[in-house]
Design a protein around this motif. Structure first.
Motif, short mmCIF file in Angstrom:
data_model
loop_
_atom_site.label_atom_id
_atom_site.label_comp_id
_atom_site.label_asym_id
_atom_site.label_seq_id
_atom_site.Cartn_x
_atom_site.Cartn_y
_atom_site.Cartn_z
N MET A 14 0.87 -1.22 -0.09
CA MET A 14 -0.05 0.21 -0.10
C MET A 14 0.92 1.21 -0.05
O MET A 14 0.39 2.16 -0.64
CB MET A 14 -0.99 -0.16 1.08
CG MET A 14 -1.92 -1.02 1.26
SD MET A 14 -3.10 -0.97 2.24
CE MET A 14 -4.32 -2.39 2.29
N GLY A 66 -8.76 -4.22 -2.65
CA GLY A 66 -7.14 -4.24 -2.30
C GLY A 66 -6.89 -4.88 -0.88
O GLY A 66 -5.71 -4.95 -0.55
N TYR A 67 -7.52 -4.79 -0.06
CA TYR A 67 -7.55 -4.59 1.50
C TYR A 67 -7.36 -6.18 2.01
O TYR A 67 -7.10 -6.75 2.66
CB TYR A 67 -8.50 -3.79 2.16
CG TYR A 67 -8.07 -2.49 2.52
CD1 TYR A 67 -7.99 -2.07 4.01
CD2 TYR A 67 -7.82 -1.98 1.54
CE1 TYR A 67 -7.83 -0.87 4.17
CE2 TYR A 67 -7.55 -0.46 1.53
CZ TYR A 67 -7.35 0.16 2.90
OH TYR A 67 -7.07 1.29 3.04
N GLY A 71 -4.17 -8.01 -2.12
CA GLY A 71 -3.32 -6.91 -1.88
C GLY A 71 -2.29 -7.29 -1.03
O GLY A 71 -1.51 -6.38 -0.63
N ARG A 72 -2.33 -8.60 -0.44
CA ARG A 72 -1.35 -9.10 0.73
C ARG A 72 -0.61 -9.99 0.20
O ARG A 72 0.26 -10.58 1.07
CB ARG A 72 -2.23 -9.28 1.95
CG ARG A 72 -3.15 -8.28 2.46
CD ARG A 72 -4.06 -8.51 3.66
NE ARG A 72 -4.87 -7.51 3.82
CZ ARG A 72 -4.59 -6.93 5.10
NH1 ARG A 72 -3.11 -6.87 5.64
NH2 ARG A 72 -5.03 -5.83 5.19
N TYR A 189 -0.97 -5.12 -4.77
CA TYR A 189 -2.15 -4.23 -4.35
C TYR A 189 -2.46 -2.99 -5.28
O TYR A 189 -3.39 -2.95 -5.63
CB TYR A 189 -1.75 -3.42 -2.99
CG TYR A 189 -2.65 -2.20 -2.62
CD1 TYR A 189 -3.82 -2.36 -2.14
CD2 TYR A 189 -2.43 -0.76 -2.82
CE1 TYR A 189 -4.66 -1.36 -1.79
CE2 TYR A 189 -3.28 0.13 -2.55
CZ TYR A 189 -4.53 -0.16 -2.06
OH TYR A 189 -5.31 1.02 -1.93
#
Length: 429
Positions: A14, A66-67, A71-72, A189
């Motif tokens: 991020m 994306g959370y 995104g990880r 992300y």
């Protein structure tokens, strides 16, 4: 559909991303041809594909685009499965069924890179290849066979000697390996939010902070309820992966959610040029997988799994840092300075599944740690399933969700198998 707890550490990606995406939450009633539930790569790529076909599409994301797991991830782009090579796929799914799926996997990375090029997605994309180094002579022999199988199937692969692997990685701790030259790595992300912007540009209506709380049928349509609204649609596509809740209970019971931890160093300066000097991505042959790649500013990003999650934010970086320092002694002491985690969906046989009901509810699930490229490759397949393409014409044949035996117990304690994996890795010859 489950969501992330508020205290989950944000991934490094991020802060490295130059792009963001924001959308309002759903309030009131909306109508669409298709509603996609899940704003990760799978859901966004599927929504984008359907919109390009002229469908009216609404996408619901429980938190922020994306959370979640997309995104990880570590960000490796891999056109191969974790356990099955082409011969194993043919054994599991004989005939045309297996061949269609092999071609899908072979071109998975192409699908991802085609999307980012078509829509100009800024995600630090590199396409210098993916390496799988072998941690034992036996594994080196096995992966040499895998490289040959994929080459016969048309993939750009090749076996590597121990000296070649040492030169490509910057460490002499492996016994050989293989490469897939169409792979690479991205900021996952940034790619996910880029897909959201692309989908919106094609007419997909995205609602964030709008978890789907209930599915029901009325007058031949689906009703998808959220805390402040609802969507009425003809078809529903679930792209919820390890965050699948009780919207489709059989789907949740068909997978085992596993927490994957990630950690990263600070920028390494000139030392970064000596590790993966050609900037490939790498993940090895251990059952307790060891993997690493670099970022655009010269950080080393790796990760792993833990048997017990207590103290993960301290224990995981220490474990990963120790492993990396064994491979690269020039690294500083305790090199990992950032930490985050994600949840991936595992199937018992490590193969993905496509599911379709007669009432228009569809899903694919089971990334098994290869979700970035596979999600992009599966998007047209899920779109085909939603559009009613015949089973035998789909690249992955639909099945009923198979229940994992003793699912509640297995989901809670699956990580306890890690010590056995590590023992097997240590005995591998």
């Amino acid at each position: 559909m489950t969501s992330w707890p508020s205290d989950t550490p944000s991934p490094l990606w991020m802060s490295l991303s130059r792009k963001r995406f924001e959308a309002a939450s759903l309030k009131g009633e909306a109508k669409a041809d298709v509603v996609i539930i899940g704003g990760g790569i799978s859901g966004l790529a599927t929504a984008l594909e359907l919109a390009r076909r002229g469908r009216r599409v609404i996408l619901l994301e429980a938190t922020r685009v994306g959370y979640g797991a997309s995104g990880r991830a570590n960000g490796q782009v891999i056109s191969a499965l974790t356990r099955h090579g082409p011969d194993a796929v043919r054994k599991a799914w004989p005939g045309e069924r297996g061949e269609r799926f092999i071609q899908l996997v072979k071109g998975a990375a192409d699908q991802l890179y085609d999307l980012l090029e078509r829509y100009g997605i800024d995600c630090d994309a590199r396409r210098n290849g993916w390496l799988q180094p072998a941690h034992s002579p036996g594994r080196a022999k096995r992966v040499s066979g895998l490289a040959a199988q994929w080459a016969v199937s048309g993939a750009e692969t090749g076996a590597l000697s121990a000296s070649q692997v040492a030169e490509r990685l910057g460490t002499d701790t492996y016994c050989g390996g293989w490469e897939h030259r169409r792979g690479g790595h991205i900021n996952p992300y940034a790619f996910t939010v880029g897909l959201a912007r692309a989908a919106a540009s094609e007419g997909v209506i995205i609602y964030e902070n709008s978890p789907a709380t209930r599915l029901s049928r009325k007058d031949g349509s689906w009703i998808v309820e959220t805390p402040q609204g609802r969507v009425v649609a003809d078809k529903v596509g679930l792209a919820t992966a390890a965050h699948t809740g009780d919207l489709w209970p059989e789907l949740r019971r068909s997978i085992v959610p596993v927490t994957s931890y990630q950690a990263a160093t600070d920028p390494l300066g000139p030392l970064a040029d000596k590790i993966l000097p050609n900037d490939e991505a790498s993940s090895d042959t251990r059952m307790d997988l060891r993997y690493f790649r670099k970022t655009r500013d010269g950080r080393l990003v790796s990760g792993g799994a833990l048997t017990f999650q207590i103290g993960a934010s301290r224990r995981l970086p220490a474990m990963v840092g120790k492993r990396l320092k064994e491979m690269f002694p020039a690294l500083p002491e305790n090199p990992m300075t950032s930490f985050w985690s994600g949840r991936i969906a595992m199937t018992v046989d490590r193969l993905p599944r496509l599911h379709r009901r007669g009432d228009g509810l569809c899903a694919w699930i089971g990334c098994n740690g290869r979700g970035l490229a596979l999600a992009c490759a599966m998007a047209p397949v899920l779109a085909d399933a939603i559009d009613g393409v015949a089973d035998e014409e789909l690249a992955l044949r639909p099945t009923a969700p198979p229940a994992v035996p003793f699912h509640a117990f297995v989901s809670r304690f699956a990580r306890l198998i890690l010590p056995w994996y590590r023992f097997k890795d240590s005995r591998e010859v």
